[in-house]
Design a protein around this motif. Structure first.
Motif, mmCIF file in Angstrom:
data_model
loop_
_atom_site.group_PDB
_atom_site.id
_atom_site.type_symbol
_atom_site.label_atom_id
_atom_site.label_comp_id
_atom_site.label_asym_id
_atom_site.label_seq_id
_atom_site.Cartn_x
_atom_site.Cartn_y
_atom_site.Cartn_z
ATOM 1 N N VAL A 364 0.750 -1.016 0.095
ATOM 2 C CA VAL A 364 -0.012 -0.078 0.067
ATOM 3 C C VAL A 364 0.736 1.313 -0.098
ATOM 4 C CG1 VAL A 364 -1.863 1.117 1.308
ATOM 5 C CG2 VAL A 364 -1.496 -1.242 1.353
ATOM 6 N N ASP A 365 0.877 1.947 -1.123
ATOM 7 C CA ASP A 365 1.662 3.037 -1.112
ATOM 8 C C ASP A 365 0.791 4.427 -0.688
ATOM 9 O OD1 ASP A 365 4.344 3.027 -2.712
ATOM 10 O OD2 ASP A 365 2.930 1.483 -3.692
ATOM 11 N N LEU A 366 1.111 5.072 0.400
ATOM 12 C CA LEU A 366 0.515 6.049 1.163
ATOM 13 C C LEU A 366 1.017 7.411 0.921
ATOM 14 C CD1 LEU A 366 -0.042 4.417 4.425
ATOM 15 C CD2 LEU A 366 -1.931 5.301 3.122
ATOM 16 N N ASN A 367 0.369 8.193 0.828
ATOM 17 C CA ASN A 367 0.624 9.371 0.906
ATOM 18 C C ASN A 367 0.004 10.259 2.096
ATOM 19 O OD1 ASN A 367 1.813 12.294 -0.141
ATOM 20 N ND2 ASN A 367 -0.389 12.813 -0.009
ATOM 21 N N ILE A 368 0.784 10.521 3.000
ATOM 22 C CA ILE A 368 0.096 11.004 4.469
ATOM 23 C C ILE A 368 -0.086 12.270 4.320
ATOM 24 C CG2 ILE A 368 0.025 10.745 6.920
ATOM 25 C CD1 ILE A 368 1.820 8.428 6.811
ATOM 26 N N PRO A 369 -1.505 12.793 4.254
ATOM 27 C CA PRO A 369 -1.589 14.380 4.242
ATOM 28 C C PRO A 369 -1.038 15.275 5.182
ATOM 29 C CG PRO A 369 -3.519 13.405 3.460
ATOM 30 C CD PRO A 369 -2.812 12.234 4.184
ATOM 31 N N LYS A 370 -0.901 14.788 6.483
ATOM 32 C CA LYS A 370 -0.694 15.829 7.700
ATOM 33 C C LYS A 370 -0.207 14.791 8.689
ATOM 34 C CE LYS A 370 -1.717 19.694 10.463
ATOM 35 N NZ LYS A 370 -2.795 20.727 10.807
ATOM 36 N N ILE A 371 0.902 15.038 9.297
ATOM 37 C CA ILE A 371 1.017 14.519 10.727
ATOM 38 C C ILE A 371 1.516 15.705 11.641
ATOM 39 C CG2 ILE A 371 2.825 13.055 11.945
ATOM 40 C CD1 ILE A 371 3.495 11.779 8.825
ATOM 41 N N ASP A 372 0.809 15.850 12.450
ATOM 42 C CA ASP A 372 0.873 16.998 13.334
ATOM 43 C C ASP A 372 1.652 16.286 14.801
ATOM 44 O OD1 ASP A 372 1.031 19.385 14.669
ATOM 45 O OD2 ASP A 372 -1.127 19.555 15.216
ATOM 46 N N GLY A 373 2.840 15.824 14.760
ATOM 47 C CA GLY A 373 3.452 15.206 15.806
ATOM 48 C C GLY A 373 3.138 13.964 15.955
ATOM 49 N N TYR A 374 2.190 13.643 15.838
ATOM 50 C CA TYR A 374 1.658 11.853 15.981
ATOM 51 C C TYR A 374 0.493 11.858 15.309
ATOM 52 C CZ TYR A 374 0.777 7.461 18.345
ATOM 53 O OH TYR A 374 0.359 6.219 18.801
ATOM 54 N N GLU A 375 0.470 10.511 14.611
ATOM 55 C CA GLU A 375 -0.572 10.259 13.817
ATOM 56 C C GLU A 375 -0.667 8.703 13.676
ATOM 57 O OE1 GLU A 375 -3.833 10.105 12.804
ATOM 58 O OE2 GLU A 375 -3.614 12.241 12.296
#
Length: 382
Positions: A364-375
Protein backbone atom coordinates in the motif's frame (compact mmCIF):
# COMPACT_ATOMS: atom_id res chain seq x y z
CA UNK A 1 9.18 20.75 34.54
CA UNK A 2 9.27 18.90 31.24
CA UNK A 3 8.20 20.63 28.04
CA UNK A 4 4.70 19.49 27.07
CA UNK A 5 5.86 18.57 23.57
CA UNK A 6 8.62 16.43 25.06
CA UNK A 7 6.15 14.59 27.29
CA UNK A 8 3.82 14.04 24.34
CA UNK A 9 6.70 12.55 22.37
CA UNK A 10 7.69 10.20 25.19
CA UNK A 11 4.14 8.97 25.80
CA UNK A 12 3.31 8.63 22.12
CA UNK A 13 6.54 6.74 21.48
CA UNK A 14 5.48 4.28 24.17
CA UNK A 15 2.22 3.76 22.30
CA UNK A 16 4.04 3.12 19.03
CA UNK A 17 5.90 0.30 20.78
CA UNK A 18 2.71 -1.21 22.21
CA UNK A 19 3.65 -0.20 25.76
CA UNK A 20 1.60 1.48 28.47
CA UNK A 21 2.63 4.91 29.77
CA UNK A 22 4.18 5.59 33.15
CA UNK A 23 5.11 9.19 33.93
CA UNK A 24 5.97 10.39 37.42
CA UNK A 25 8.62 11.77 39.73
CA UNK A 26 9.70 11.64 43.35
CA UNK A 27 7.18 13.03 45.80
CA UNK A 28 8.28 16.19 47.59
CA UNK A 29 9.05 15.65 51.32
CA UNK A 30 6.04 17.83 52.20
CA UNK A 31 3.83 15.31 50.42
CA UNK A 32 2.27 17.84 48.01
CA UNK A 33 2.01 17.23 44.31
CA UNK A 34 3.13 19.94 41.91
CA UNK A 35 -0.12 21.26 40.51
CA UNK A 36 1.48 22.41 37.28
CA UNK A 37 3.17 19.05 36.68
CA UNK A 38 0.00 17.17 37.56
CA UNK A 39 -1.98 19.29 35.09
CA UNK A 40 0.70 18.73 32.43
CA UNK A 41 0.50 14.96 32.85
CA UNK A 42 -3.29 15.18 32.68
CA UNK A 43 -3.27 17.08 29.40
CA UNK A 44 -1.00 14.51 27.78
CA UNK A 45 -2.72 11.48 29.33
CA UNK A 46 -6.11 12.66 28.08
CA UNK A 47 -4.74 12.26 24.54
CA UNK A 48 -3.41 8.81 25.42
CA UNK A 49 -6.80 7.78 26.83
CA UNK A 50 -8.55 8.84 23.63
CA UNK A 51 -6.28 6.52 21.64
CA UNK A 52 -6.77 3.41 23.79
CA UNK A 53 -9.32 1.77 21.44
CA UNK A 54 -6.64 1.84 18.71
CA UNK A 55 -3.57 0.97 20.77
CA UNK A 56 -4.63 -1.65 23.32
CA UNK A 57 -4.02 -5.33 22.54
CA UNK A 58 -2.08 -4.83 19.33
CA UNK A 59 0.77 -7.03 18.15
CA UNK A 60 4.23 -6.01 17.04
CA UNK A 61 5.26 -6.61 13.46
CA UNK A 62 9.00 -6.92 12.95
CA UNK A 63 10.88 -8.64 10.14
CA UNK A 64 14.39 -7.66 11.34
CA UNK A 65 16.19 -8.37 14.61
CA UNK A 66 19.18 -6.45 15.98
CA UNK A 67 21.29 -8.47 18.39
CA UNK A 68 22.35 -6.65 21.52
CA UNK A 69 25.95 -6.85 22.76
CA UNK A 70 24.61 -6.09 26.25
CA UNK A 71 23.85 -9.69 27.19
CA UNK A 72 26.08 -9.43 30.25
CA UNK A 73 25.46 -6.37 32.41
CA UNK A 74 27.12 -5.20 35.61
CA UNK A 75 27.70 -1.94 37.50
CA UNK A 76 30.62 -1.05 35.19
CA UNK A 77 28.65 -1.60 31.98
CA UNK A 78 27.63 1.24 29.69
CA UNK A 79 25.19 1.50 26.81
CA UNK A 80 26.70 0.13 23.60
CA UNK A 81 27.57 2.84 21.06
CA UNK A 82 27.06 0.26 18.32
CA UNK A 83 23.57 -0.64 19.52
CA UNK A 84 22.66 3.06 19.77
CA UNK A 85 23.92 3.60 16.22
CA UNK A 86 22.06 0.57 14.88
CA UNK A 87 18.83 1.66 16.57
CA UNK A 88 19.19 5.17 15.14
CA UNK A 89 20.01 4.06 11.59
CA UNK A 90 17.29 1.41 11.30
CA UNK A 91 14.72 3.79 12.79
CA UNK A 92 15.61 6.46 10.22
CA UNK A 93 15.29 3.88 7.43
CA UNK A 94 11.81 2.90 8.64
CA UNK A 95 12.84 -0.68 9.42
CA UNK A 96 10.58 -2.76 11.63
CA UNK A 97 12.92 -4.40 14.11
CA UNK A 98 13.20 -5.94 17.55
CA UNK A 99 16.29 -5.96 19.75
CA UNK A 100 17.10 -9.52 20.78
CA UNK A 101 19.75 -11.47 22.65
CA UNK A 102 21.38 -14.76 21.56
CA UNK A 103 18.96 -16.91 23.59
CA UNK A 104 15.84 -15.71 21.79
CA UNK A 105 14.02 -17.28 18.83
CA UNK A 106 15.72 -16.30 15.56
CA UNK A 107 13.16 -17.91 13.25
CA UNK A 108 10.59 -15.13 13.81
CA UNK A 109 12.73 -12.78 11.70
CA UNK A 110 13.81 -12.61 8.09
CA UNK A 111 17.12 -10.92 8.86
CA UNK A 112 19.42 -10.55 11.88
CA UNK A 113 21.87 -7.65 12.29
CA UNK A 114 25.05 -8.25 14.32
CA UNK A 115 26.30 -4.74 15.18
CA UNK A 116 30.08 -4.35 15.43
CA UNK A 117 30.86 -6.17 18.68
CA UNK A 118 28.79 -9.34 19.10
CA UNK A 119 31.04 -11.79 20.93
CA UNK A 120 31.41 -15.15 19.20
CA UNK A 121 30.76 -18.44 20.93
CA UNK A 122 30.43 -21.97 19.51
CA UNK A 123 26.76 -22.04 20.57
CA UNK A 124 25.90 -18.74 18.91
CA UNK A 125 27.83 -19.65 15.76
CA UNK A 126 25.92 -22.93 15.43
CA UNK A 127 22.61 -21.17 16.03
CA UNK A 128 23.34 -18.53 13.38
CA UNK A 129 24.49 -21.14 10.85
CA UNK A 130 21.32 -23.17 11.46
CA UNK A 131 19.28 -19.99 11.00
CA UNK A 132 20.98 -19.22 7.67
CA UNK A 133 20.63 -22.80 6.43
CA UNK A 134 16.91 -22.49 7.24
CA UNK A 135 16.57 -19.46 4.95
CA UNK A 136 17.46 -16.59 7.30
CA UNK A 137 19.63 -13.62 6.31
CA UNK A 138 22.44 -12.05 8.38
CA UNK A 139 24.37 -8.76 8.25
CA UNK A 140 27.46 -8.64 10.44
CA UNK A 141 29.85 -5.75 10.95
CA UNK A 142 33.45 -5.27 12.14
CA UNK A 143 34.39 -7.68 14.98
CA UNK A 144 31.00 -9.35 15.41
CA UNK A 145 31.46 -13.14 15.45
CA UNK A 146 35.25 -12.84 15.02
CA UNK A 147 36.72 -16.04 16.44
CA UNK A 148 40.07 -14.42 17.20
CA UNK A 149 42.07 -16.42 14.67
CA UNK A 150 42.83 -16.18 10.96
CA UNK A 151 40.98 -19.39 10.08
CA UNK A 152 38.06 -19.13 7.69
CA UNK A 153 34.97 -17.83 9.46
CA UNK A 154 32.16 -20.25 8.52
CA UNK A 155 29.47 -17.58 8.83
CA UNK A 156 31.12 -14.95 6.62
CA UNK A 157 33.31 -17.03 4.30
CA UNK A 158 36.25 -14.75 5.17
CA UNK A 159 39.57 -15.00 6.94
CA UNK A 160 39.47 -12.50 9.81
CA UNK A 161 42.90 -10.90 10.24
CA UNK A 162 42.37 -8.34 13.01
CA UNK A 163 42.33 -4.56 12.91
CA UNK A 164 43.15 -2.55 9.79
CA UNK A 165 46.51 -0.84 9.33
CA UNK A 166 44.68 2.43 8.69
CA UNK A 167 43.03 4.57 11.33
CA UNK A 168 40.78 5.95 8.57
CA UNK A 169 40.38 4.60 5.07
CA UNK A 170 37.69 4.94 2.40
CA UNK A 171 34.98 2.99 0.60
CA UNK A 172 34.30 3.08 -3.15
CA UNK A 173 30.57 2.85 -4.06
CA UNK A 174 29.51 0.78 -7.05
CA UNK A 175 26.32 -0.03 -8.94
CA UNK A 176 25.30 -2.68 -6.38
CA UNK A 177 26.20 -1.10 -3.03
CA UNK A 178 26.12 2.67 -2.80
CA UNK A 179 24.37 2.81 -6.16
CA UNK A 180 22.97 6.32 -5.61
CA UNK A 181 26.27 7.75 -4.39
CA UNK A 182 28.91 9.38 -6.59
CA UNK A 183 31.50 6.84 -7.67
CA UNK A 184 34.35 8.29 -5.69
CA UNK A 185 35.93 7.65 -2.30
CA UNK A 186 34.00 8.24 0.94
CA UNK A 187 35.88 8.35 4.22
CA UNK A 188 35.10 5.90 7.03
CA UNK A 189 35.72 7.73 10.27
CA UNK A 190 36.90 4.84 12.46
CA UNK A 191 39.33 1.95 12.07
CA UNK A 192 37.99 -1.12 10.35
CA UNK A 193 39.11 -4.74 10.18
CA UNK A 194 41.32 -6.66 7.74
CA UNK A 195 39.68 -9.59 6.00
CA UNK A 196 40.40 -11.79 3.00
CA UNK A 197 37.76 -13.67 1.05
CA UNK A 198 37.65 -17.43 1.50
CA UNK A 199 34.57 -18.38 -0.47
CA UNK A 200 32.75 -15.04 -0.24
CA UNK A 201 32.62 -12.45 -3.00
CA UNK A 202 33.50 -8.77 -2.63
CA UNK A 203 30.51 -6.39 -2.64
CA UNK A 204 32.37 -3.19 -1.78
CA UNK A 205 36.07 -2.25 -1.88
CA UNK A 206 37.96 -0.19 0.63
CA UNK A 207 40.52 2.31 -0.62
CA UNK A 208 43.73 3.11 1.25
CA UNK A 209 44.87 6.58 2.36
CA UNK A 210 48.39 7.85 1.68
CA UNK A 211 49.31 7.44 5.35
CA UNK A 212 48.02 7.51 8.90
CA UNK A 213 48.02 11.00 10.37
CA UNK A 214 50.61 10.39 13.08
CA UNK A 215 54.27 10.93 13.92
CA UNK A 216 56.11 12.62 11.04
CA UNK A 217 53.06 12.38 8.76
CA UNK A 218 50.60 15.24 8.81
CA UNK A 219 47.55 16.43 6.92
CA UNK A 220 45.39 19.42 7.82
CA UNK A 221 42.35 17.16 7.75
CA UNK A 222 42.02 14.45 10.41
CA UNK A 223 42.97 11.88 7.77
CA UNK A 224 45.14 11.77 4.69
CA UNK A 225 43.49 11.75 1.24
CA UNK A 226 42.83 8.59 -0.72
CA UNK A 227 45.87 7.11 -2.43
CA UNK A 228 43.61 5.33 -4.94
CA UNK A 229 44.88 1.86 -3.97
CA UNK A 230 42.24 -0.81 -3.40
CA UNK A 231 42.58 -2.21 0.11
CA UNK A 232 40.90 -5.04 1.98
CA UNK A 233 37.22 -5.78 1.22
CA UNK A 234 34.82 -3.32 2.84
CA UNK A 235 31.83 -5.63 2.31
CA UNK A 236 31.51 -9.28 1.27
CA UNK A 237 28.63 -11.64 0.57
CA UNK A 238 28.60 -15.35 1.38
CA UNK A 239 25.23 -16.77 0.34
CA UNK A 240 22.67 -14.88 2.40
CA UNK A 241 25.24 -13.38 4.79
CA UNK A 242 26.78 -9.95 4.24
CA UNK A 243 29.76 -8.73 6.25
CA UNK A 244 31.01 -5.13 6.56
CA UNK A 245 34.59 -4.75 7.76
CA UNK A 246 34.01 -1.30 9.32
CA UNK A 247 32.13 -0.59 12.58
CA UNK A 248 29.22 0.90 10.64
CA UNK A 249 26.97 1.48 13.61
CA UNK A 250 29.53 3.05 15.93
CA UNK A 251 30.54 5.32 13.04
CA UNK A 252 26.89 6.27 12.53
CA UNK A 253 26.41 6.99 16.22
CA UNK A 254 29.54 9.17 16.33
CA UNK A 255 29.34 10.95 12.95
CA UNK A 256 26.08 10.00 11.12
CA UNK A 257 27.57 10.03 7.58
CA UNK A 258 24.80 9.67 5.03
CA UNK A 259 26.88 7.30 2.86
CA UNK A 260 27.11 4.74 5.67
CA UNK A 261 23.31 4.61 5.85
CA UNK A 262 23.11 4.45 2.05
CA UNK A 263 25.37 1.40 1.68
CA UNK A 264 23.60 -0.40 4.53
CA UNK A 265 20.20 0.34 2.95
CA UNK A 266 21.38 -1.12 -0.36
CA UNK A 267 22.43 -4.33 1.37
CA UNK A 268 19.05 -4.55 3.10
CA UNK A 269 17.43 -4.27 -0.34
CA UNK A 270 19.68 -7.06 -1.67
CA UNK A 271 18.80 -9.43 1.15
CA UNK A 272 15.20 -8.34 1.89
CA UNK A 273 13.51 -6.82 -1.15
CA UNK A 274 10.11 -7.07 0.61
CA UNK A 275 10.44 -5.18 3.88
CA UNK A 276 7.32 -4.47 5.92
CA UNK A 277 7.67 -0.70 5.76
CA UNK A 278 9.64 1.41 3.32
CA UNK A 279 10.11 5.16 3.28
CA UNK A 280 10.23 7.15 0.06
CA UNK A 281 13.64 8.84 0.19
CA UNK A 282 12.54 11.86 -1.78
CA UNK A 283 9.27 12.44 0.09
CA UNK A 284 9.83 11.27 3.69
CA UNK A 285 12.00 12.98 6.29
CA UNK A 286 14.55 10.76 8.02
CA UNK A 287 13.36 11.88 11.46
CA UNK A 288 9.87 10.46 10.96
CA UNK A 289 9.52 7.36 13.15
CA UNK A 290 7.17 4.69 11.79
CA UNK A 291 5.98 1.59 13.62
CA UNK A 292 3.59 -0.97 12.15
CA UNK A 293 1.33 -2.91 14.51
CA UNK A 294 -1.54 -5.33 13.97
CA UNK A 295 -4.92 -5.08 15.67
CA UNK A 296 -6.74 -8.40 15.60
CA UNK A 297 -9.88 -7.00 17.24
CA UNK A 298 -10.16 -4.27 14.59
CA UNK A 299 -8.85 -6.46 11.73
CA UNK A 300 -6.48 -3.71 10.71
CA UNK A 301 -2.88 -2.63 10.40
CA UNK A 302 -1.90 0.42 12.46
CA UNK A 303 0.92 2.57 11.13
CA UNK A 304 2.15 4.85 13.92
CA UNK A 305 3.87 7.99 12.61
CA UNK A 306 5.84 10.15 15.07
CA UNK A 307 7.77 13.36 14.44
CA UNK A 308 8.94 15.71 17.17
CA UNK A 309 12.25 17.29 16.11
CA UNK A 310 14.98 17.04 18.71
CA UNK A 311 17.58 19.79 18.91
CA UNK A 312 20.72 20.58 20.89
CA UNK A 313 20.38 24.20 21.95
CA UNK A 314 22.01 23.46 25.31
CA UNK A 315 25.51 22.16 25.96
CA UNK A 316 24.43 19.36 28.27
CA UNK A 317 21.23 17.92 26.83
CA UNK A 318 18.96 17.50 23.84
CA UNK A 319 15.52 19.08 23.96
CA UNK A 320 12.10 18.79 22.34
CA UNK A 321 10.14 22.00 22.71
CA UNK A 322 7.96 22.30 19.62
CA UNK A 323 5.89 20.31 17.16
CA UNK A 324 6.55 20.82 13.48
CA UNK A 325 3.77 19.38 11.31
CA UNK A 326 4.71 17.31 8.29
CA UNK A 327 2.74 17.22 5.06
CA UNK A 328 2.52 14.68 2.23
CA UNK A 329 4.84 12.05 3.67
CA UNK A 330 5.19 8.95 1.47
CA UNK A 331 5.37 5.51 3.12
CA UNK A 332 4.91 2.00 1.70
CA UNK A 333 3.31 -0.69 3.88
CA UNK A 334 3.41 -4.37 2.95
CA UNK A 335 -0.04 -5.92 3.33
CA UNK A 336 0.59 -9.06 1.25
CA UNK A 337 -2.57 -10.67 -0.08
CA UNK A 338 -4.88 -8.75 2.27
CA UNK A 339 -7.42 -6.46 0.65
CA UNK A 340 -7.72 -2.89 1.89
CA UNK A 341 -11.22 -1.73 2.82
CA UNK A 342 -10.38 1.82 3.91
CA UNK A 343 -7.55 4.01 5.18
CA UNK A 344 -8.10 6.51 7.97
CA UNK A 345 -6.02 9.04 9.93
CA UNK A 346 -7.23 8.39 13.49
CA UNK A 347 -6.12 11.60 15.24
CA UNK A 348 -7.18 13.84 12.38
CA UNK A 349 -10.48 11.96 12.27
CA UNK A 350 -10.38 11.86 8.49
CA UNK A 351 -10.70 9.15 5.86
CA UNK A 352 -7.74 9.20 3.51
CA UNK A 353 -9.00 9.51 -0.03
CA UNK A 354 -8.25 6.76 -2.53
CA UNK A 355 -6.32 9.33 -4.55
CA UNK A 356 -3.77 9.37 -1.67
CA UNK A 357 -2.98 5.66 -1.76
CA UNK A 358 -2.52 2.89 -4.27
CA UNK A 359 -2.28 -0.88 -3.86
CA UNK A 360 0.08 -2.91 -6.03
CA UNK A 361 2.34 -5.94 -5.66
CA UNK A 362 1.31 -6.44 -2.05
CA UNK A 363 2.22 -2.88 -1.01
CA UNK A 364 0.00 0.00 0.00
CA UNK A 365 1.67 3.21 -1.18
CA UNK A 366 0.46 5.95 1.15
CA UNK A 367 0.61 9.69 0.87
CA UNK A 368 -0.10 10.87 4.42
CA UNK A 369 -1.58 14.38 4.10
CA UNK A 370 -0.61 15.64 7.58
CA UNK A 371 1.25 14.46 10.68
CA UNK A 372 0.95 16.93 13.55
CA UNK A 373 3.50 15.37 15.89
CA UNK A 374 1.75 12.00 16.04
CA UNK A 375 -0.70 10.22 13.78
CA UNK A 376 -2.02 6.68 13.52
CA UNK A 377 -2.96 5.51 10.05
CA UNK A 378 -5.45 2.64 10.24
CA UNK A 379 -5.51 0.32 7.24
CA UNK A 380 -8.76 -1.61 7.65
CA UNK A 381 -8.72 -5.03 6.00
CA UNK A 382 -11.62 -6.81 4.33
Amino acid sequence: MKNEDAMEYECFQMLTMGAGCSIGDQLHPRGRLSDATYDLIGRVYSQVEALEPYTLNTDTMADIAVMTPEREWNMDSALSDSLIGANRMLTELGCQFDIIDPDMDFTRYGLIVLPDEIVSSPELQRKLLDYVHGGGKVVGTYMSMDNGCDETNPLYGNRMLGDSYWDRDFIMPNDEVGARLPKEEFVMYERGARVRTAGSRVLLDSVEPYFNREGRYFCSHLHAPSAGRVGFPAATRYGDVVYFSHPLFRIYKDFAPSWVKAVFADVLDLLMPRQLVRKDDGHTVSGLEVQLRRSGSRNSLMLHCLYYPCKKSAANLYTIDEKVPLFDQRVRVYAGDAEIESVRAIRQGEVISERDYTVADGYVDLNIPKIDGYEIIELSLK
